[in-house]
Design an enzyme around this catalytic site. Structure first.
Site, PDB file in Angstrom:
ATOM      1  N   ASP A  29     -12.090  15.315  -1.646  1.00  0.00           N
ATOM      2  CA  ASP A  29     -13.202  14.508  -0.936  1.00  0.00           C
ATOM      3  C   ASP A  29     -14.225  15.440  -0.605  1.00  0.00           C
ATOM      4  OD1 ASP A  29     -13.209  11.278  -0.053  1.00  0.00           O
ATOM      5  OD2 ASP A  29     -14.739  12.303   1.016  1.00  0.00           O
ATOM      6  N   ASN A  86     -10.140   1.877   1.617  1.00  0.00           N
ATOM      7  CA  ASN A  86     -10.316   0.824   2.217  1.00  0.00           C
ATOM      8  C   ASN A  86     -11.764  -0.415   1.407  1.00  0.00           C
ATOM      9  OD1 ASN A  86     -11.035   2.596   4.964  1.00  0.00           O
ATOM     10  ND2 ASN A  86     -12.469   3.393   3.980  1.00  0.00           N
ATOM     11  N   GLY A  92     -15.736   0.291   5.356  1.00  0.00           N
ATOM     12  CA  GLY A  92     -16.936   0.907   5.097  1.00  0.00           C
ATOM     13  C   GLY A  92     -16.361   1.310   3.999  1.00  0.00           C
ATOM     14  N   GLN A  93     -15.817   0.873   2.538  1.00  0.00           N
ATOM     15  CA  GLN A  93     -15.644   1.226   1.570  1.00  0.00           C
ATOM     16  C   GLN A  93     -17.141   1.157   1.066  1.00  0.00           C
ATOM     17  OE1 GLN A  93     -14.446  -1.610  -1.402  1.00  0.00           O
ATOM     18  NE2 GLN A  93     -14.479  -0.126  -3.486  1.00  0.00           N
ATOM     19  N   SER A  94     -17.377   2.412   0.288  1.00  0.00           N
ATOM     20  CA  SER A  94     -18.573   3.072   0.108  1.00  0.00           C
ATOM     21  C   SER A  94     -18.437   3.717  -2.458  1.00  0.00           C
ATOM     22  CB  SER A  94     -19.349   4.588   0.250  1.00  0.00           C
ATOM     23  OG  SER A  94     -18.158   4.892  -0.034  1.00  0.00           O
ATOM     24  N   HIS A  99      -9.534   3.308  -4.919  1.00  0.00           N
ATOM     25  CA  HIS A  99      -9.314   4.970  -4.474  1.00  0.00           C
ATOM     26  C   HIS A  99      -8.492   5.200  -3.676  1.00  0.00           C
ATOM     27  CE1 HIS A  99     -13.174   4.588  -2.626  1.00  0.00           C
ATOM     28  NE2 HIS A  99     -12.878   4.517  -2.294  1.00  0.00           N
ATOM     29  N   LEU A 100      -7.306   5.982  -3.444  1.00  0.00           N
ATOM     30  CA  LEU A 100      -6.396   5.481  -2.728  1.00  0.00           C
ATOM     31  C   LEU A 100      -6.519   7.101  -1.717  1.00  0.00           C
ATOM     32  CD1 LEU A 100      -3.715   4.529  -1.104  1.00  0.00           C
ATOM     33  CD2 LEU A 100      -2.282   6.316  -2.288  1.00  0.00           C
ATOM     34  N   HIS A 101      -6.959   7.033  -0.685  1.00  0.00           N
ATOM     35  CA  HIS A 101      -7.473   8.705   0.463  1.00  0.00           C
ATOM     36  C   HIS A 101      -5.715   8.677   0.798  1.00  0.00           C
ATOM     37  CE1 HIS A 101     -11.792   7.761   1.284  1.00  0.00           C
ATOM     38  NE2 HIS A 101     -11.579   6.518   1.143  1.00  0.00           N
TER      39      HIS A 101
HETATM   40  P1  AMP Z   1     -14.692   5.584   1.209  1.00  0.00           P
HETATM   41  O1  AMP Z   1     -15.783   5.563   2.363  1.00  0.00           O
HETATM   42  O2  AMP Z   1     -13.265   4.582   0.798  1.00  0.00           O
HETATM   43  O3  AMP Z   1     -15.309   4.209  -0.652  1.00  0.00           O
HETATM   44  O4  AMP Z   1     -14.597   6.572   0.316  1.00  0.00           O
HETATM   45  C1  AMP Z   1     -14.978   7.299  -0.530  1.00  0.00           C
HETATM   46  C2  AMP Z   1     -15.463   8.133  -0.568  1.00  0.00           C
HETATM   47  O5  AMP Z   1     -15.696   9.071  -1.734  1.00  0.00           O
HETATM   48  C3  AMP Z   1     -15.908   8.812   0.594  1.00  0.00           C
HETATM   49  O6  AMP Z   1     -14.545   9.745   1.834  1.00  0.00           O
HETATM   50  C4  AMP Z   1     -16.848  10.074  -0.093  1.00  0.00           C
HETATM   51  O7  AMP Z   1     -16.547  11.438   0.309  1.00  0.00           O
HETATM   52  C5  AMP Z   1     -15.839  10.375  -1.781  1.00  0.00           C
HETATM   53  N1  AMP Z   1     -17.033  10.686  -2.252  1.00  0.00           N
HETATM   54  C6  AMP Z   1     -18.288  10.353  -2.491  1.00  0.00           C
HETATM   55  N2  AMP Z   1     -18.927  10.857  -3.478  1.00  0.00           N
HETATM   56  C7  AMP Z   1     -17.635  12.380  -4.151  1.00  0.00           C
HETATM   57  C8  AMP Z   1     -17.634  13.159  -4.871  1.00  0.00           C
HETATM   58  N3  AMP Z   1     -18.692  13.520  -5.806  1.00  0.00           N
HETATM   59  N4  AMP Z   1     -17.010  13.784  -5.115  1.00  0.00           N
HETATM   60  C9  AMP Z   1     -15.615  13.452  -4.827  1.00  0.00           C
HETATM   61  N5  AMP Z   1     -15.544  12.858  -2.947  1.00  0.00           N
HETATM   62  C10 AMP Z   1     -16.839  11.907  -3.772  1.00  0.00           C
END
Ligand code: AMP
Ligand code: ZN
Length: 113
Positions: A29, A86, A92-94, A99-101
């Site tokens: 991440d 998420n 908070g999915q962005s 993706h699995l954290h």
């Molecule tokens: P979410 O908020 O669950 O959608 O998680 C998205 C994750 O992607 C966040 O933890 C970000 O820090 C991570 N992220 C965003 N852009 C990148 C990137 N270019 N490389 C690696 N991780 C990223």
């Protein structure tokens, strides 16, 4: 497909790759929330857990399996670790590529914030 994680999987955008096979990619991440913070994704573009369906069960299960293997490799499996999907805005999915954290290397509170 204009998707950040599709581009990382295709190596069009650089990332610190921790594991990859024909179906799954794991990478660090960019904004880690714990000493170990990896993202485990399918190469296939799936927007969120809302798009998990019978034909994808094995693939989604493989994300969990890869996470466990990476946790063992990184020495955080005995102490424990957290896996998070998420889904949607309130969670908070962005990035809308499932993706699995994998988070580990510290203790986590419950309930999550
Ligand atoms: P979410 O908020 O669950 O959608 O998680 C998205 C994750 O992607 C966040 O933890 C970000 O820090 C991570 N992220 C965003 N852009 C990148 C990137 N270019 N490389 C690696 N991780 C990223
Ligand atoms: Zn994608």
């Amino acid at each position: 497909m204009d998707c950040l994680f599709c581009k990382i999987a295709a190596k069009e955008i650089p990332a610190e790759i921790a594991f990859e096979n024909e179906r799954v990619v794991a990478f660090a991440d960019i904004n880690p929330q714990a000493p170990t913070h990896l993202q485990i994704i399918p190469r296939e573009h799936i927007a969120s857990t809302l798009e998990v369906e019978p034909a994808r069960r094995e693939l989604i299960g493989e994300l969990v399996e890869v996470a466990a293997e990476l946790a063992r490799e990184r020495g955080i499996s005995d102490e424990g670790y957290r896996l998070v999907f998420n889904t949607g805005g309130a969670a908070g999915q962005s990035v809308y590529h499932i993706h699995l954290h994998l988070l580990g290397g510290r203790s986590f509170g419950w309930p999550p914030g």
